[in-house]
Motif scaffolding. Structure first.
Motif, mmCIF file in Angstrom:
data_model
loop_
_atom_site.group_PDB
_atom_site.id
_atom_site.type_symbol
_atom_site.label_atom_id
_atom_site.label_comp_id
_atom_site.label_asym_id
_atom_site.label_seq_id
_atom_site.Cartn_x
_atom_site.Cartn_y
_atom_site.Cartn_z
ATOM 1 N N HIS A 82 0.849 -1.200 0.000
ATOM 2 C CA HIS A 82 0.000 0.000 0.000
ATOM 3 C C HIS A 82 0.882 1.246 0.000
ATOM 4 O O HIS A 82 2.031 1.217 0.443
ATOM 5 C CB HIS A 82 -0.932 -0.003 1.212
ATOM 6 C CG HIS A 82 -1.995 -1.058 1.136
ATOM 7 N ND1 HIS A 82 -3.274 -0.807 0.699
ATOM 8 C CD2 HIS A 82 -1.945 -2.382 1.425
ATOM 9 C CE1 HIS A 82 -3.973 -1.936 0.727
ATOM 10 N NE2 HIS A 82 -3.188 -2.900 1.170
ATOM 11 N N ARG A 83 0.329 2.352 -0.464
ATOM 12 C CA ARG A 83 1.105 3.582 -0.585
ATOM 13 C C ARG A 83 0.792 4.575 0.525
ATOM 14 O O ARG A 83 1.639 5.407 0.858
ATOM 15 C CB ARG A 83 0.830 4.234 -1.946
ATOM 16 C CG ARG A 83 1.210 3.358 -3.138
ATOM 17 C CD ARG A 83 0.878 4.018 -4.463
ATOM 18 N NE ARG A 83 1.659 5.235 -4.663
ATOM 19 C CZ ARG A 83 1.543 6.029 -5.717
ATOM 20 N NH1 ARG A 83 0.658 5.723 -6.665
ATOM 21 N NH2 ARG A 83 2.286 7.106 -5.828
ATOM 22 N N THR A 84 -0.407 4.527 1.090
ATOM 23 C CA THR A 84 -0.778 5.483 2.117
ATOM 24 C C THR A 84 -0.539 4.892 3.503
ATOM 25 O O THR A 84 -0.559 3.671 3.698
ATOM 26 C CB THR A 84 -2.252 5.892 1.978
ATOM 27 O OG1 THR A 84 -3.079 4.708 1.991
ATOM 28 C CG2 THR A 84 -2.472 6.629 0.662
ATOM 29 N N ARG A 85 -0.350 5.776 4.492
ATOM 30 C CA ARG A 85 0.055 5.346 5.823
ATOM 31 C C ARG A 85 -1.075 4.696 6.618
ATOM 32 O O ARG A 85 -0.820 3.867 7.490
ATOM 33 C CB ARG A 85 0.616 6.527 6.606
ATOM 34 C CG ARG A 85 1.951 7.049 6.074
ATOM 35 C CD ARG A 85 2.424 8.225 6.907
ATOM 36 N NE ARG A 85 3.775 8.639 6.551
ATOM 37 C CZ ARG A 85 4.054 9.531 5.605
ATOM 38 N NH1 ARG A 85 3.053 10.083 4.910
ATOM 39 N NH2 ARG A 85 5.300 9.852 5.336
ATOM 40 N N TYR A 86 -2.305 5.092 6.385
ATOM 41 C CA TYR A 86 -3.444 4.574 7.138
ATOM 42 C C TYR A 86 -4.463 3.986 6.178
ATOM 43 O O TYR A 86 -4.784 4.611 5.155
ATOM 44 C CB TYR A 86 -4.114 5.673 7.970
ATOM 45 C CG TYR A 86 -3.258 6.179 9.113
ATOM 46 C CD1 TYR A 86 -3.361 5.623 10.386
ATOM 47 C CD2 TYR A 86 -2.350 7.222 8.913
ATOM 48 C CE1 TYR A 86 -2.583 6.093 11.441
ATOM 49 C CE2 TYR A 86 -1.564 7.691 9.957
ATOM 50 C CZ TYR A 86 -1.695 7.117 11.213
ATOM 51 O OH TYR A 86 -0.918 7.569 12.258
ATOM 52 N N GLN A 87 -4.970 2.808 6.511
ATOM 53 C CA GLN A 87 -5.989 2.155 5.703
ATOM 54 C C GLN A 87 -7.339 2.205 6.420
ATOM 55 O O GLN A 87 -7.483 1.655 7.524
ATOM 56 C CB GLN A 87 -5.604 0.699 5.426
ATOM 57 C CG GLN A 87 -4.414 0.548 4.492
ATOM 58 C CD GLN A 87 -4.667 1.171 3.132
ATOM 59 O OE1 GLN A 87 -5.704 0.923 2.511
ATOM 60 N NE2 GLN A 87 -3.733 1.986 2.666
ATOM 61 N N ALA A 88 -8.296 2.892 5.804
ATOM 62 C CA ALA A 88 -9.639 3.005 6.381
ATOM 63 C C ALA A 88 -10.483 1.834 5.914
ATOM 64 O O ALA A 88 -11.382 1.965 5.077
ATOM 65 C CB ALA A 88 -10.266 4.339 5.986
ATOM 66 N N GLN A 89 -10.181 0.659 6.454
ATOM 67 C CA GLN A 89 -10.918 -0.570 6.174
ATOM 68 C C GLN A 89 -10.966 -1.390 7.457
ATOM 69 O O GLN A 89 -10.025 -1.356 8.252
ATOM 70 C CB GLN A 89 -10.220 -1.405 5.090
ATOM 71 C CG GLN A 89 -9.992 -0.714 3.770
ATOM 72 C CD GLN A 89 -9.295 -1.626 2.777
ATOM 73 O OE1 GLN A 89 -9.685 -2.776 2.578
ATOM 74 N NE2 GLN A 89 -8.234 -1.126 2.140
ATOM 75 N N ARG A 90 -12.039 -2.137 7.633
ATOM 76 C CA ARG A 90 -12.044 -3.097 8.739
ATOM 77 C C ARG A 90 -10.930 -4.115 8.495
ATOM 78 O O ARG A 90 -10.612 -4.426 7.338
ATOM 79 C CB ARG A 90 -13.398 -3.781 8.864
ATOM 80 C CG ARG A 90 -14.489 -2.849 9.360
ATOM 81 C CD ARG A 90 -15.719 -3.605 9.806
ATOM 82 N NE ARG A 90 -16.381 -4.289 8.711
ATOM 83 C CZ ARG A 90 -17.494 -5.016 8.846
ATOM 84 N NH1 ARG A 90 -18.044 -5.173 10.036
ATOM 85 N NH2 ARG A 90 -18.050 -5.595 7.798
ATOM 86 N N ASN A 91 -10.380 -4.661 9.563
ATOM 87 C CA ASN A 91 -9.185 -5.460 9.390
ATOM 88 C C ASN A 91 -8.885 -6.309 10.608
ATOM 89 O O ASN A 91 -9.409 -6.069 11.695
ATOM 90 C CB ASN A 91 -7.990 -4.542 9.104
ATOM 91 C CG ASN A 91 -7.702 -3.597 10.248
ATOM 92 O OD1 ASN A 91 -6.935 -3.916 11.151
ATOM 93 N ND2 ASN A 91 -8.331 -2.426 10.236
ATOM 94 N N TYR A 92 -8.014 -7.294 10.422
ATOM 95 C CA TYR A 92 -7.371 -8.001 11.526
ATOM 96 C C TYR A 92 -5.963 -8.365 11.081
ATOM 97 O O TYR A 92 -5.611 -8.254 9.898
ATOM 98 C CB TYR A 92 -8.168 -9.235 11.966
ATOM 99 C CG TYR A 92 -8.392 -10.291 10.912
ATOM 100 C CD1 TYR A 92 -7.437 -11.275 10.655
ATOM 101 C CD2 TYR A 92 -9.581 -10.333 10.175
ATOM 102 C CE1 TYR A 92 -7.657 -12.258 9.690
ATOM 103 C CE2 TYR A 92 -9.806 -11.307 9.222
ATOM 104 C CZ TYR A 92 -8.851 -12.269 8.989
ATOM 105 O OH TYR A 92 -9.066 -13.248 8.032
ATOM 106 N N LEU A 93 -5.146 -8.779 12.049
ATOM 107 C CA LEU A 93 -3.728 -9.033 11.826
ATOM 108 C C LEU A 93 -3.427 -10.509 12.008
ATOM 109 O O LEU A 93 -3.945 -11.146 12.932
ATOM 110 C CB LEU A 93 -2.903 -8.216 12.820
ATOM 111 C CG LEU A 93 -1.383 -8.257 12.701
ATOM 112 C CD1 LEU A 93 -0.923 -7.531 11.443
ATOM 113 C CD2 LEU A 93 -0.747 -7.614 13.940
ATOM 114 N N LEU A 94 -2.607 -11.053 11.127
ATOM 115 C CA LEU A 94 -2.119 -12.424 11.238
ATOM 116 C C LEU A 94 -0.624 -12.396 11.503
ATOM 117 O O LEU A 94 0.128 -11.717 10.797
ATOM 118 C CB LEU A 94 -2.407 -13.204 9.954
ATOM 119 C CG LEU A 94 -3.877 -13.456 9.629
ATOM 120 C CD1 LEU A 94 -4.028 -13.995 8.212
ATOM 121 C CD2 LEU A 94 -4.499 -14.423 10.632
#
Length: 477
Positions: free
Chosen positions: A440-452
Motif C-alpha cells: 500500500h502507498r498510504t500510511r493509514y488504511q480506512a478498512q475493517r481489518n485483523y492481523l495475522l
C-alpha cells in the motif's frame, strides 16, 4: 444480531496460562438458569463445569483443563470434538483483533455484515489453523449500558449529587444485566463462536469495555458513586467473560493476584506475550499506576530469548497528536474530542510517562537474542510504525483496528497521514515514522481489518487482512 438466546452458549476457550509444557485452558459457557452444561472431556478425562456467576435468567460456567503445548490436540464436549492447534514449540500462527463493536446501535446491526471479518478469519483458520487469538481492547462497546436507569441516564455529564445505597444497588443490577446481554449476543454470533471453541483467546481491555474514555474523563465523574458502580460492574464482567475468572481466582498469568491492576504475561517456546493494563489505574494524568509500572519494570529485567509481543491497547507509536491538543485550545468546537486525545500515549498530559515506556521498550528490544513487536488497536484504522533504536535495530508497531467497527471516513485517514509526515522523536536519536502497510502507498488504511502473525522456521512475519483489499504481503519482523 437481536434474537432469542441459545439454551447453552459455548465453549468459549480462554488461555489461563502456558507452563509446565501445557496449555492451561478455561472453557466458558452461558446456560439458562436451570441448565448445567455437560462436562468437557480432555486428556485427563471428563471435567464438570463450575458456576462462576449468576444473572436474572442465566448462569456462567467454567471448566478448567489442560492440553499439551508441544503438539496439536483436541477436546470433546456434548458429543463434538474440537481440534486445537496447541503446539507452541515450532511454526505457529496467531491473530490479533480489536474494536469488536460500535458505540451506538451495535447489537441492532445485521449480523452477517457486522461479523464479516470474523467469518473471514474462520475461513483463514480452516486453511491454516490459528494457535492463539489476541484481543487488544474494546471487545465490547458498553457505552449504551448506562441508558435506561435514572442514576446513569445522563452519564457522564449529568449525574445525581447524592444516591442512596438502595438506588446504587439497583443501578449495579441494571448494569450487570446490560453488560451480560452484550457479551452474550457477541459470543453467540456464529463466526466468532465457531472460532472461539477452537482457538484460545487472550484479552486486554480498553475504554469501551467500561465506557468511552474511562480514565480520561474528569476525576469528579469517574470518582462519583455512579462512576465507581459502572467501573465495578464492567470490571466484574471483564473478568468473567474475557478471562473466565472472578476476584480471588485469577489465572497465574496475572501479575497481581489481588487484581489491583489486570496486567498479565505468558511465555512458552521462545514467545512471550506481555499485556499491561492501561485502564484499571488510569487517571487524566497517568496511563499506568504503581502496580502496572512494577509489572513492566520487572518484565524489562527478565531474560526472554525469542520474541516478545507487547500488547498496548492504545498505540505506543503514533503521530504528533499533541498538535491537535494545542488546536483545541483555540477552536472550541474541537474540545469535544479532548478525552479521545488524552486517551493516547502521545497526549501532552502523558509525555513523560510515554518517554518512560519508550525507554523501557527500547532497552528490552536491545537485549541480546531478543526481538520485540508492539501490537495495538483502538483507532479503527490499519497502520504500522517504526522507531529507530540505533545500531541497526528497530521497534515495529502493528495496528489492527477494528474487526467489527466500521472504518472512519477516508479523509480522516488522509489527515492522519499528513500529520504523520511531521515525524516525532520523543526520545533523542530515536525517530518514529508511520509507514504504509506492505503493498500500500498510504500510511493509514480506512478498512475493517485483523492481523495475522506467523512464525515459520523461527522467523516472524505479519499480514493484515483488509476488508476490501484483502491480504497484504508479509512484513518480516
Amino acid at each position: 444480531m437481536t434474537g432469542s438466546r441459545p439454551a447453552i452458549i459455548g465453549p468459549i476457550l480462554l488461555l489461563d496460562d502456558l507452563r509446565d509444557g501445557c496449555m492451561h485452558l478455561a472453557a466458558l459457557f452461558v446456560a439458562d438458569k436451570h441448565a448445567t452444561p455437560p462436562p468437557v472431556i480432555a486428556l485427563a478425562g471428563p471435567v464438570a463445569p463450575t458456576r462462576i456467576a449468576t444473572y436474572d435468567d442465566a448462569a456462567v460456567w467454567r471448566v478448567r483443563f489442560a492440553l499439551p503445548a508441544d503438539r496439536a490436540s483436541s477436546y470433546s464436549w456434548n458429543g463434538e470434538t474440537f481440534a486445537v492447534a496447541s503446539d507452541m514449540t515450532g511454526d505457529l500462527r496467531a491473530a490479533f483483533v480489536s474494536c469488536n463493536g460500535e458505540e451506538v446501535g451495535d447489537l441492532d446491526r445485521d449480523g452477517s455484515a457486522r461479523n464479516l471479518m470474523w467469518a473471514r478469519m474462520r475461513d483463514d483458520h480452516g486453511s491454516q489453523p490459528l494457535s492463539l487469538l489476541l484481543h487488544g481492547g474494546d471487545q465490547i462497546y458498553a457505552d449504551e449500558v448506562t441508558k435506561g436507569h435514572t442514576l446513569s441516564a445522563g452519564w457522564p455529564k449529568d449525574l445525581p449529587r447524592d444516591s442512596s445505597a438502595d438506588a446504587l444497588a439497583d443501578l449495579r443490577h441494571h448494569l450487570r444485566q446490560r453488560l451480560f446481554e452484550r457479551y452474550v449476543q457477541i459470543y453467540a454470533a456464529l463466526p466468532f463462536a465457531w472460532l472461539a471453541a477452537r482457538v484460545p483467546s487472550l484479552m486486554q481491555w480498553d475504554d469501551h469495555d467500561i465506557c468511552d474514555g474511562w480514565g480520561s474523563l474528569p476525576a469528579a465523574v469517574t470518582a462519583s458513586s455512579v462512576g465507581q458502580t459502572l467501573f465495578a460492574a464492567a470490571r466484574e464482567a471483564f473478568l468473567i467473560f474475557q478471562h473466565a475468572a472472578t476476584d480471588g481466582d485469577l489465572p497465574a498469568r496475572f501479575a497481581d493476584p489481588a487484581g489491583r491492576h489486570l496486567g498479565w504475561s505468558v511465555a512458552a517456546g521462545g514467545l512471550r506475550i506481555l499485556a499491561p493494563d492501561l485502564r484499571s489505574e488510569r487517571t487524566r494524568h497517568a496511563i499506568m499506576g504503581t502496580g502496572g509500572w512494577a509489572m513492566m519494570d520487572a518484565a524489562g529485567q527478565q531474560d526472554a530469548a525469542g520474541h516478545t509481543l507487547l500488547m498496548s491497547s492504545v498505540p505506543l507509536l503514533g503521530p504528533r497528536l499533541s498538535l491537535l491538543e494545542l488546536a483545541m485550545r483555540v477552536v472550541p468546537r474541537m474540545q469535544k474530542y479532548e478525552d479521545d486525545l488524552r486517551d493516547q500515549w502521545q497526549s501532552r498530559a502523558h509525555r513523560d510517562e510515554w518517554c518512560r515506556m519508550l525507554r523501557l521498550v527500547r532497552d528490552m528490544a536491545r537485549r541480546d537474542g531478543h526481538d520485540l513487536t508492539a501490537l495495538s488497536g483502538e483507532i479503527h484504522l490499519a497502520t504500522r510504525a517504526v522507531m529507530d533504536l540505533g545500531g541497526g535495530l528497530h521497534l515495529n508497531q502493528l495496528v489492527a483496528s477494528g474487526i467489527a467497527h466500521r472504518a472512519p471516513p477516508a479523509a480522516w485517514a488522509r489527515f492522519l497521514g499528513a500529520l504523520a509526515t511531521l515525524g516525532d522523536a520523543p526520545l533523542p536519536d530515536h525517530p518514529i515514522r508511520i509507514a504504509p502497510l506492505p503493498g500500500h502507498r498510504t500510511r493509514y488504511q480506512a478498512q475493517r481489518n485483523y492481523l495475522l502473525l506467523t512464525r515459520a522456521g523461527g522467523a516472524w512475519s505479519a499480514q493484515w487482512n483488509l476488508e476490501e483489499s484483502g491480504l497484504t504481503p508479509p512484513l518480516p519482523l
